[in-house]
Design a protein around this motif. Structure first.
Motif, PDB file in Angstrom:
ATOM      1  N   GLN A  49       0.903  -1.210  -0.005  1.00 49.86           N
ATOM      2  CA  GLN A  49      -0.034   0.047  -0.045  1.00 49.86           C
ATOM      3  C   GLN A  49       0.863   1.295  -0.190  1.00 49.86           C
ATOM      4  O   GLN A  49       0.452   2.184  -0.758  1.00 49.86           O
ATOM      5  CB  GLN A  49      -0.971   0.033   1.191  1.00 49.86           C
ATOM      6  N   TYR A  50       1.965   1.160   0.612  1.00 51.63           N
ATOM      7  CA  TYR A  50       2.712   2.466   0.916  1.00 51.63           C
ATOM      8  C   TYR A  50       4.314   2.015   0.300  1.00 51.63           C
ATOM      9  O   TYR A  50       5.002   1.214   0.888  1.00 51.63           O
ATOM     10  CB  TYR A  50       2.988   3.072   2.385  1.00 51.63           C
ATOM     11  N   PRO A  51       4.501   2.645  -1.135  1.00 52.17           N
ATOM     12  CA  PRO A  51       5.932   2.402  -1.462  1.00 52.17           C
ATOM     13  C   PRO A  51       7.141   2.983  -0.400  1.00 52.17           C
ATOM     14  O   PRO A  51       8.070   2.197  -0.512  1.00 52.17           O
ATOM     15  CB  PRO A  51       5.872   3.015  -2.754  1.00 52.17           C
ATOM     16  N   SER A  52       6.720   3.968   0.117  1.00 50.00           N
ATOM     17  CA  SER A  52       7.882   4.201   1.107  1.00 50.00           C
ATOM     18  C   SER A  52       8.037   3.333   2.273  1.00 50.00           C
ATOM     19  O   SER A  52       9.353   3.074   2.520  1.00 50.00           O
ATOM     20  CB  SER A  52       7.575   5.600   1.897  1.00 50.00           C
ATOM     21  N   LEU A  53       7.174   2.611   2.419  1.00 46.69           N
ATOM     22  CA  LEU A  53       7.549   1.395   3.445  1.00 46.69           C
ATOM     23  C   LEU A  53       8.296   0.356   2.894  1.00 46.69           C
ATOM     24  O   LEU A  53       9.278  -0.376   3.529  1.00 46.69           O
ATOM     25  CB  LEU A  53       6.338   0.896   3.964  1.00 46.69           C
TER      26      LEU A  53
END
Length: 197
Positions: free
Chosen positions: A19-23
């Motif tokens: 869901q979160y590419p930064s994660l």
């Protein structure tokens, strides 16, 4: 810590990383048992592949070492912000500056374009020379979105040392994968047996 050339540690994405590419960016360097470390961005080709898999760069952009280092740098700053959030500590000013600098590198609003046949339309600028800047801006915006969303309350570090991945907690689960959960349960069982003896 020994760096291994294996690009994929065989771990599924941590909860929330799809869901979160930064994660996913924060988790692209993984500490493994035995003092090993896997870095999916360890080479320019690896960084290119990582960006391509997430739709942030076309295949074979010819990533250079300098661009890969920019991605590494942003990863470390995002990790610092996640660590501060998880620990309830103030963010390091350098980490905030790095993310904000990445955010403003490129325009985020679609620009007005004009086609001679069909007329005006809106399109995000994406010239080849700015592919990495766009990827960095997208990842920085995603990190900012995660840290300011209600999901930030669920952000946590994997509870199975030496794993260094972050995840979005679901219920009581504090592990990024079944493998880490099994390792943590085995360590607790071993400690109980050792304490009873």
């Amino acid at each position: 810590m020994e760096e291994t050339a294996i690009p994929d540690p065989g771990l599924p994405p941590a909860p929330g990383a799809e869901q979160y590419p930064s994660l996913a960016l924060a988790n692209s360097a993984v500490a493994l048992p035995g003092g090993h470390r896997v870095d999916q961005l360890g080479t320019p080709a690896g960084a290119n592949e990582w960006l391509t898999e997430r739709g942030l760069a076309p295949v074979e952009i010819g990533m250079r070492e300098m661009c890969a280092k920019q991605l590494h740098f942003l990863r470390e700053q995002v990790r610092a912000l996640f660590a501060a959030r998880v620990a309830g500590l103030p963010a390091l000013p350098a980490a905030l500056s790095a993310v904000n600098d990445a955010l403003v590198r490129v325009p985020t609003a679609p620009l007005l374009r004009w086609d001679d046949k069909t007329g005006p339309y809106r399109a995000a600028p994406h010239p080849t020379s700015q592919i990495v800047d766009h990827a960095l801006a997208t990842l920085a915006a995603d990190a900012a979105d995660l840290l300011t969303s209600s999901d930030a309350e669920r952000l946590t570090a994997c509870g199975s040392p030496p794993c260094n991945r972050y995840l979005l907690r679901h219920g009581r689960r504090h592990w990024c994968s079944t493998r880490c959960g099994d390792r943590a349960r085995a360590a607790r069982a071993y400690a109980r047996r050792g304490g009873a003896a």
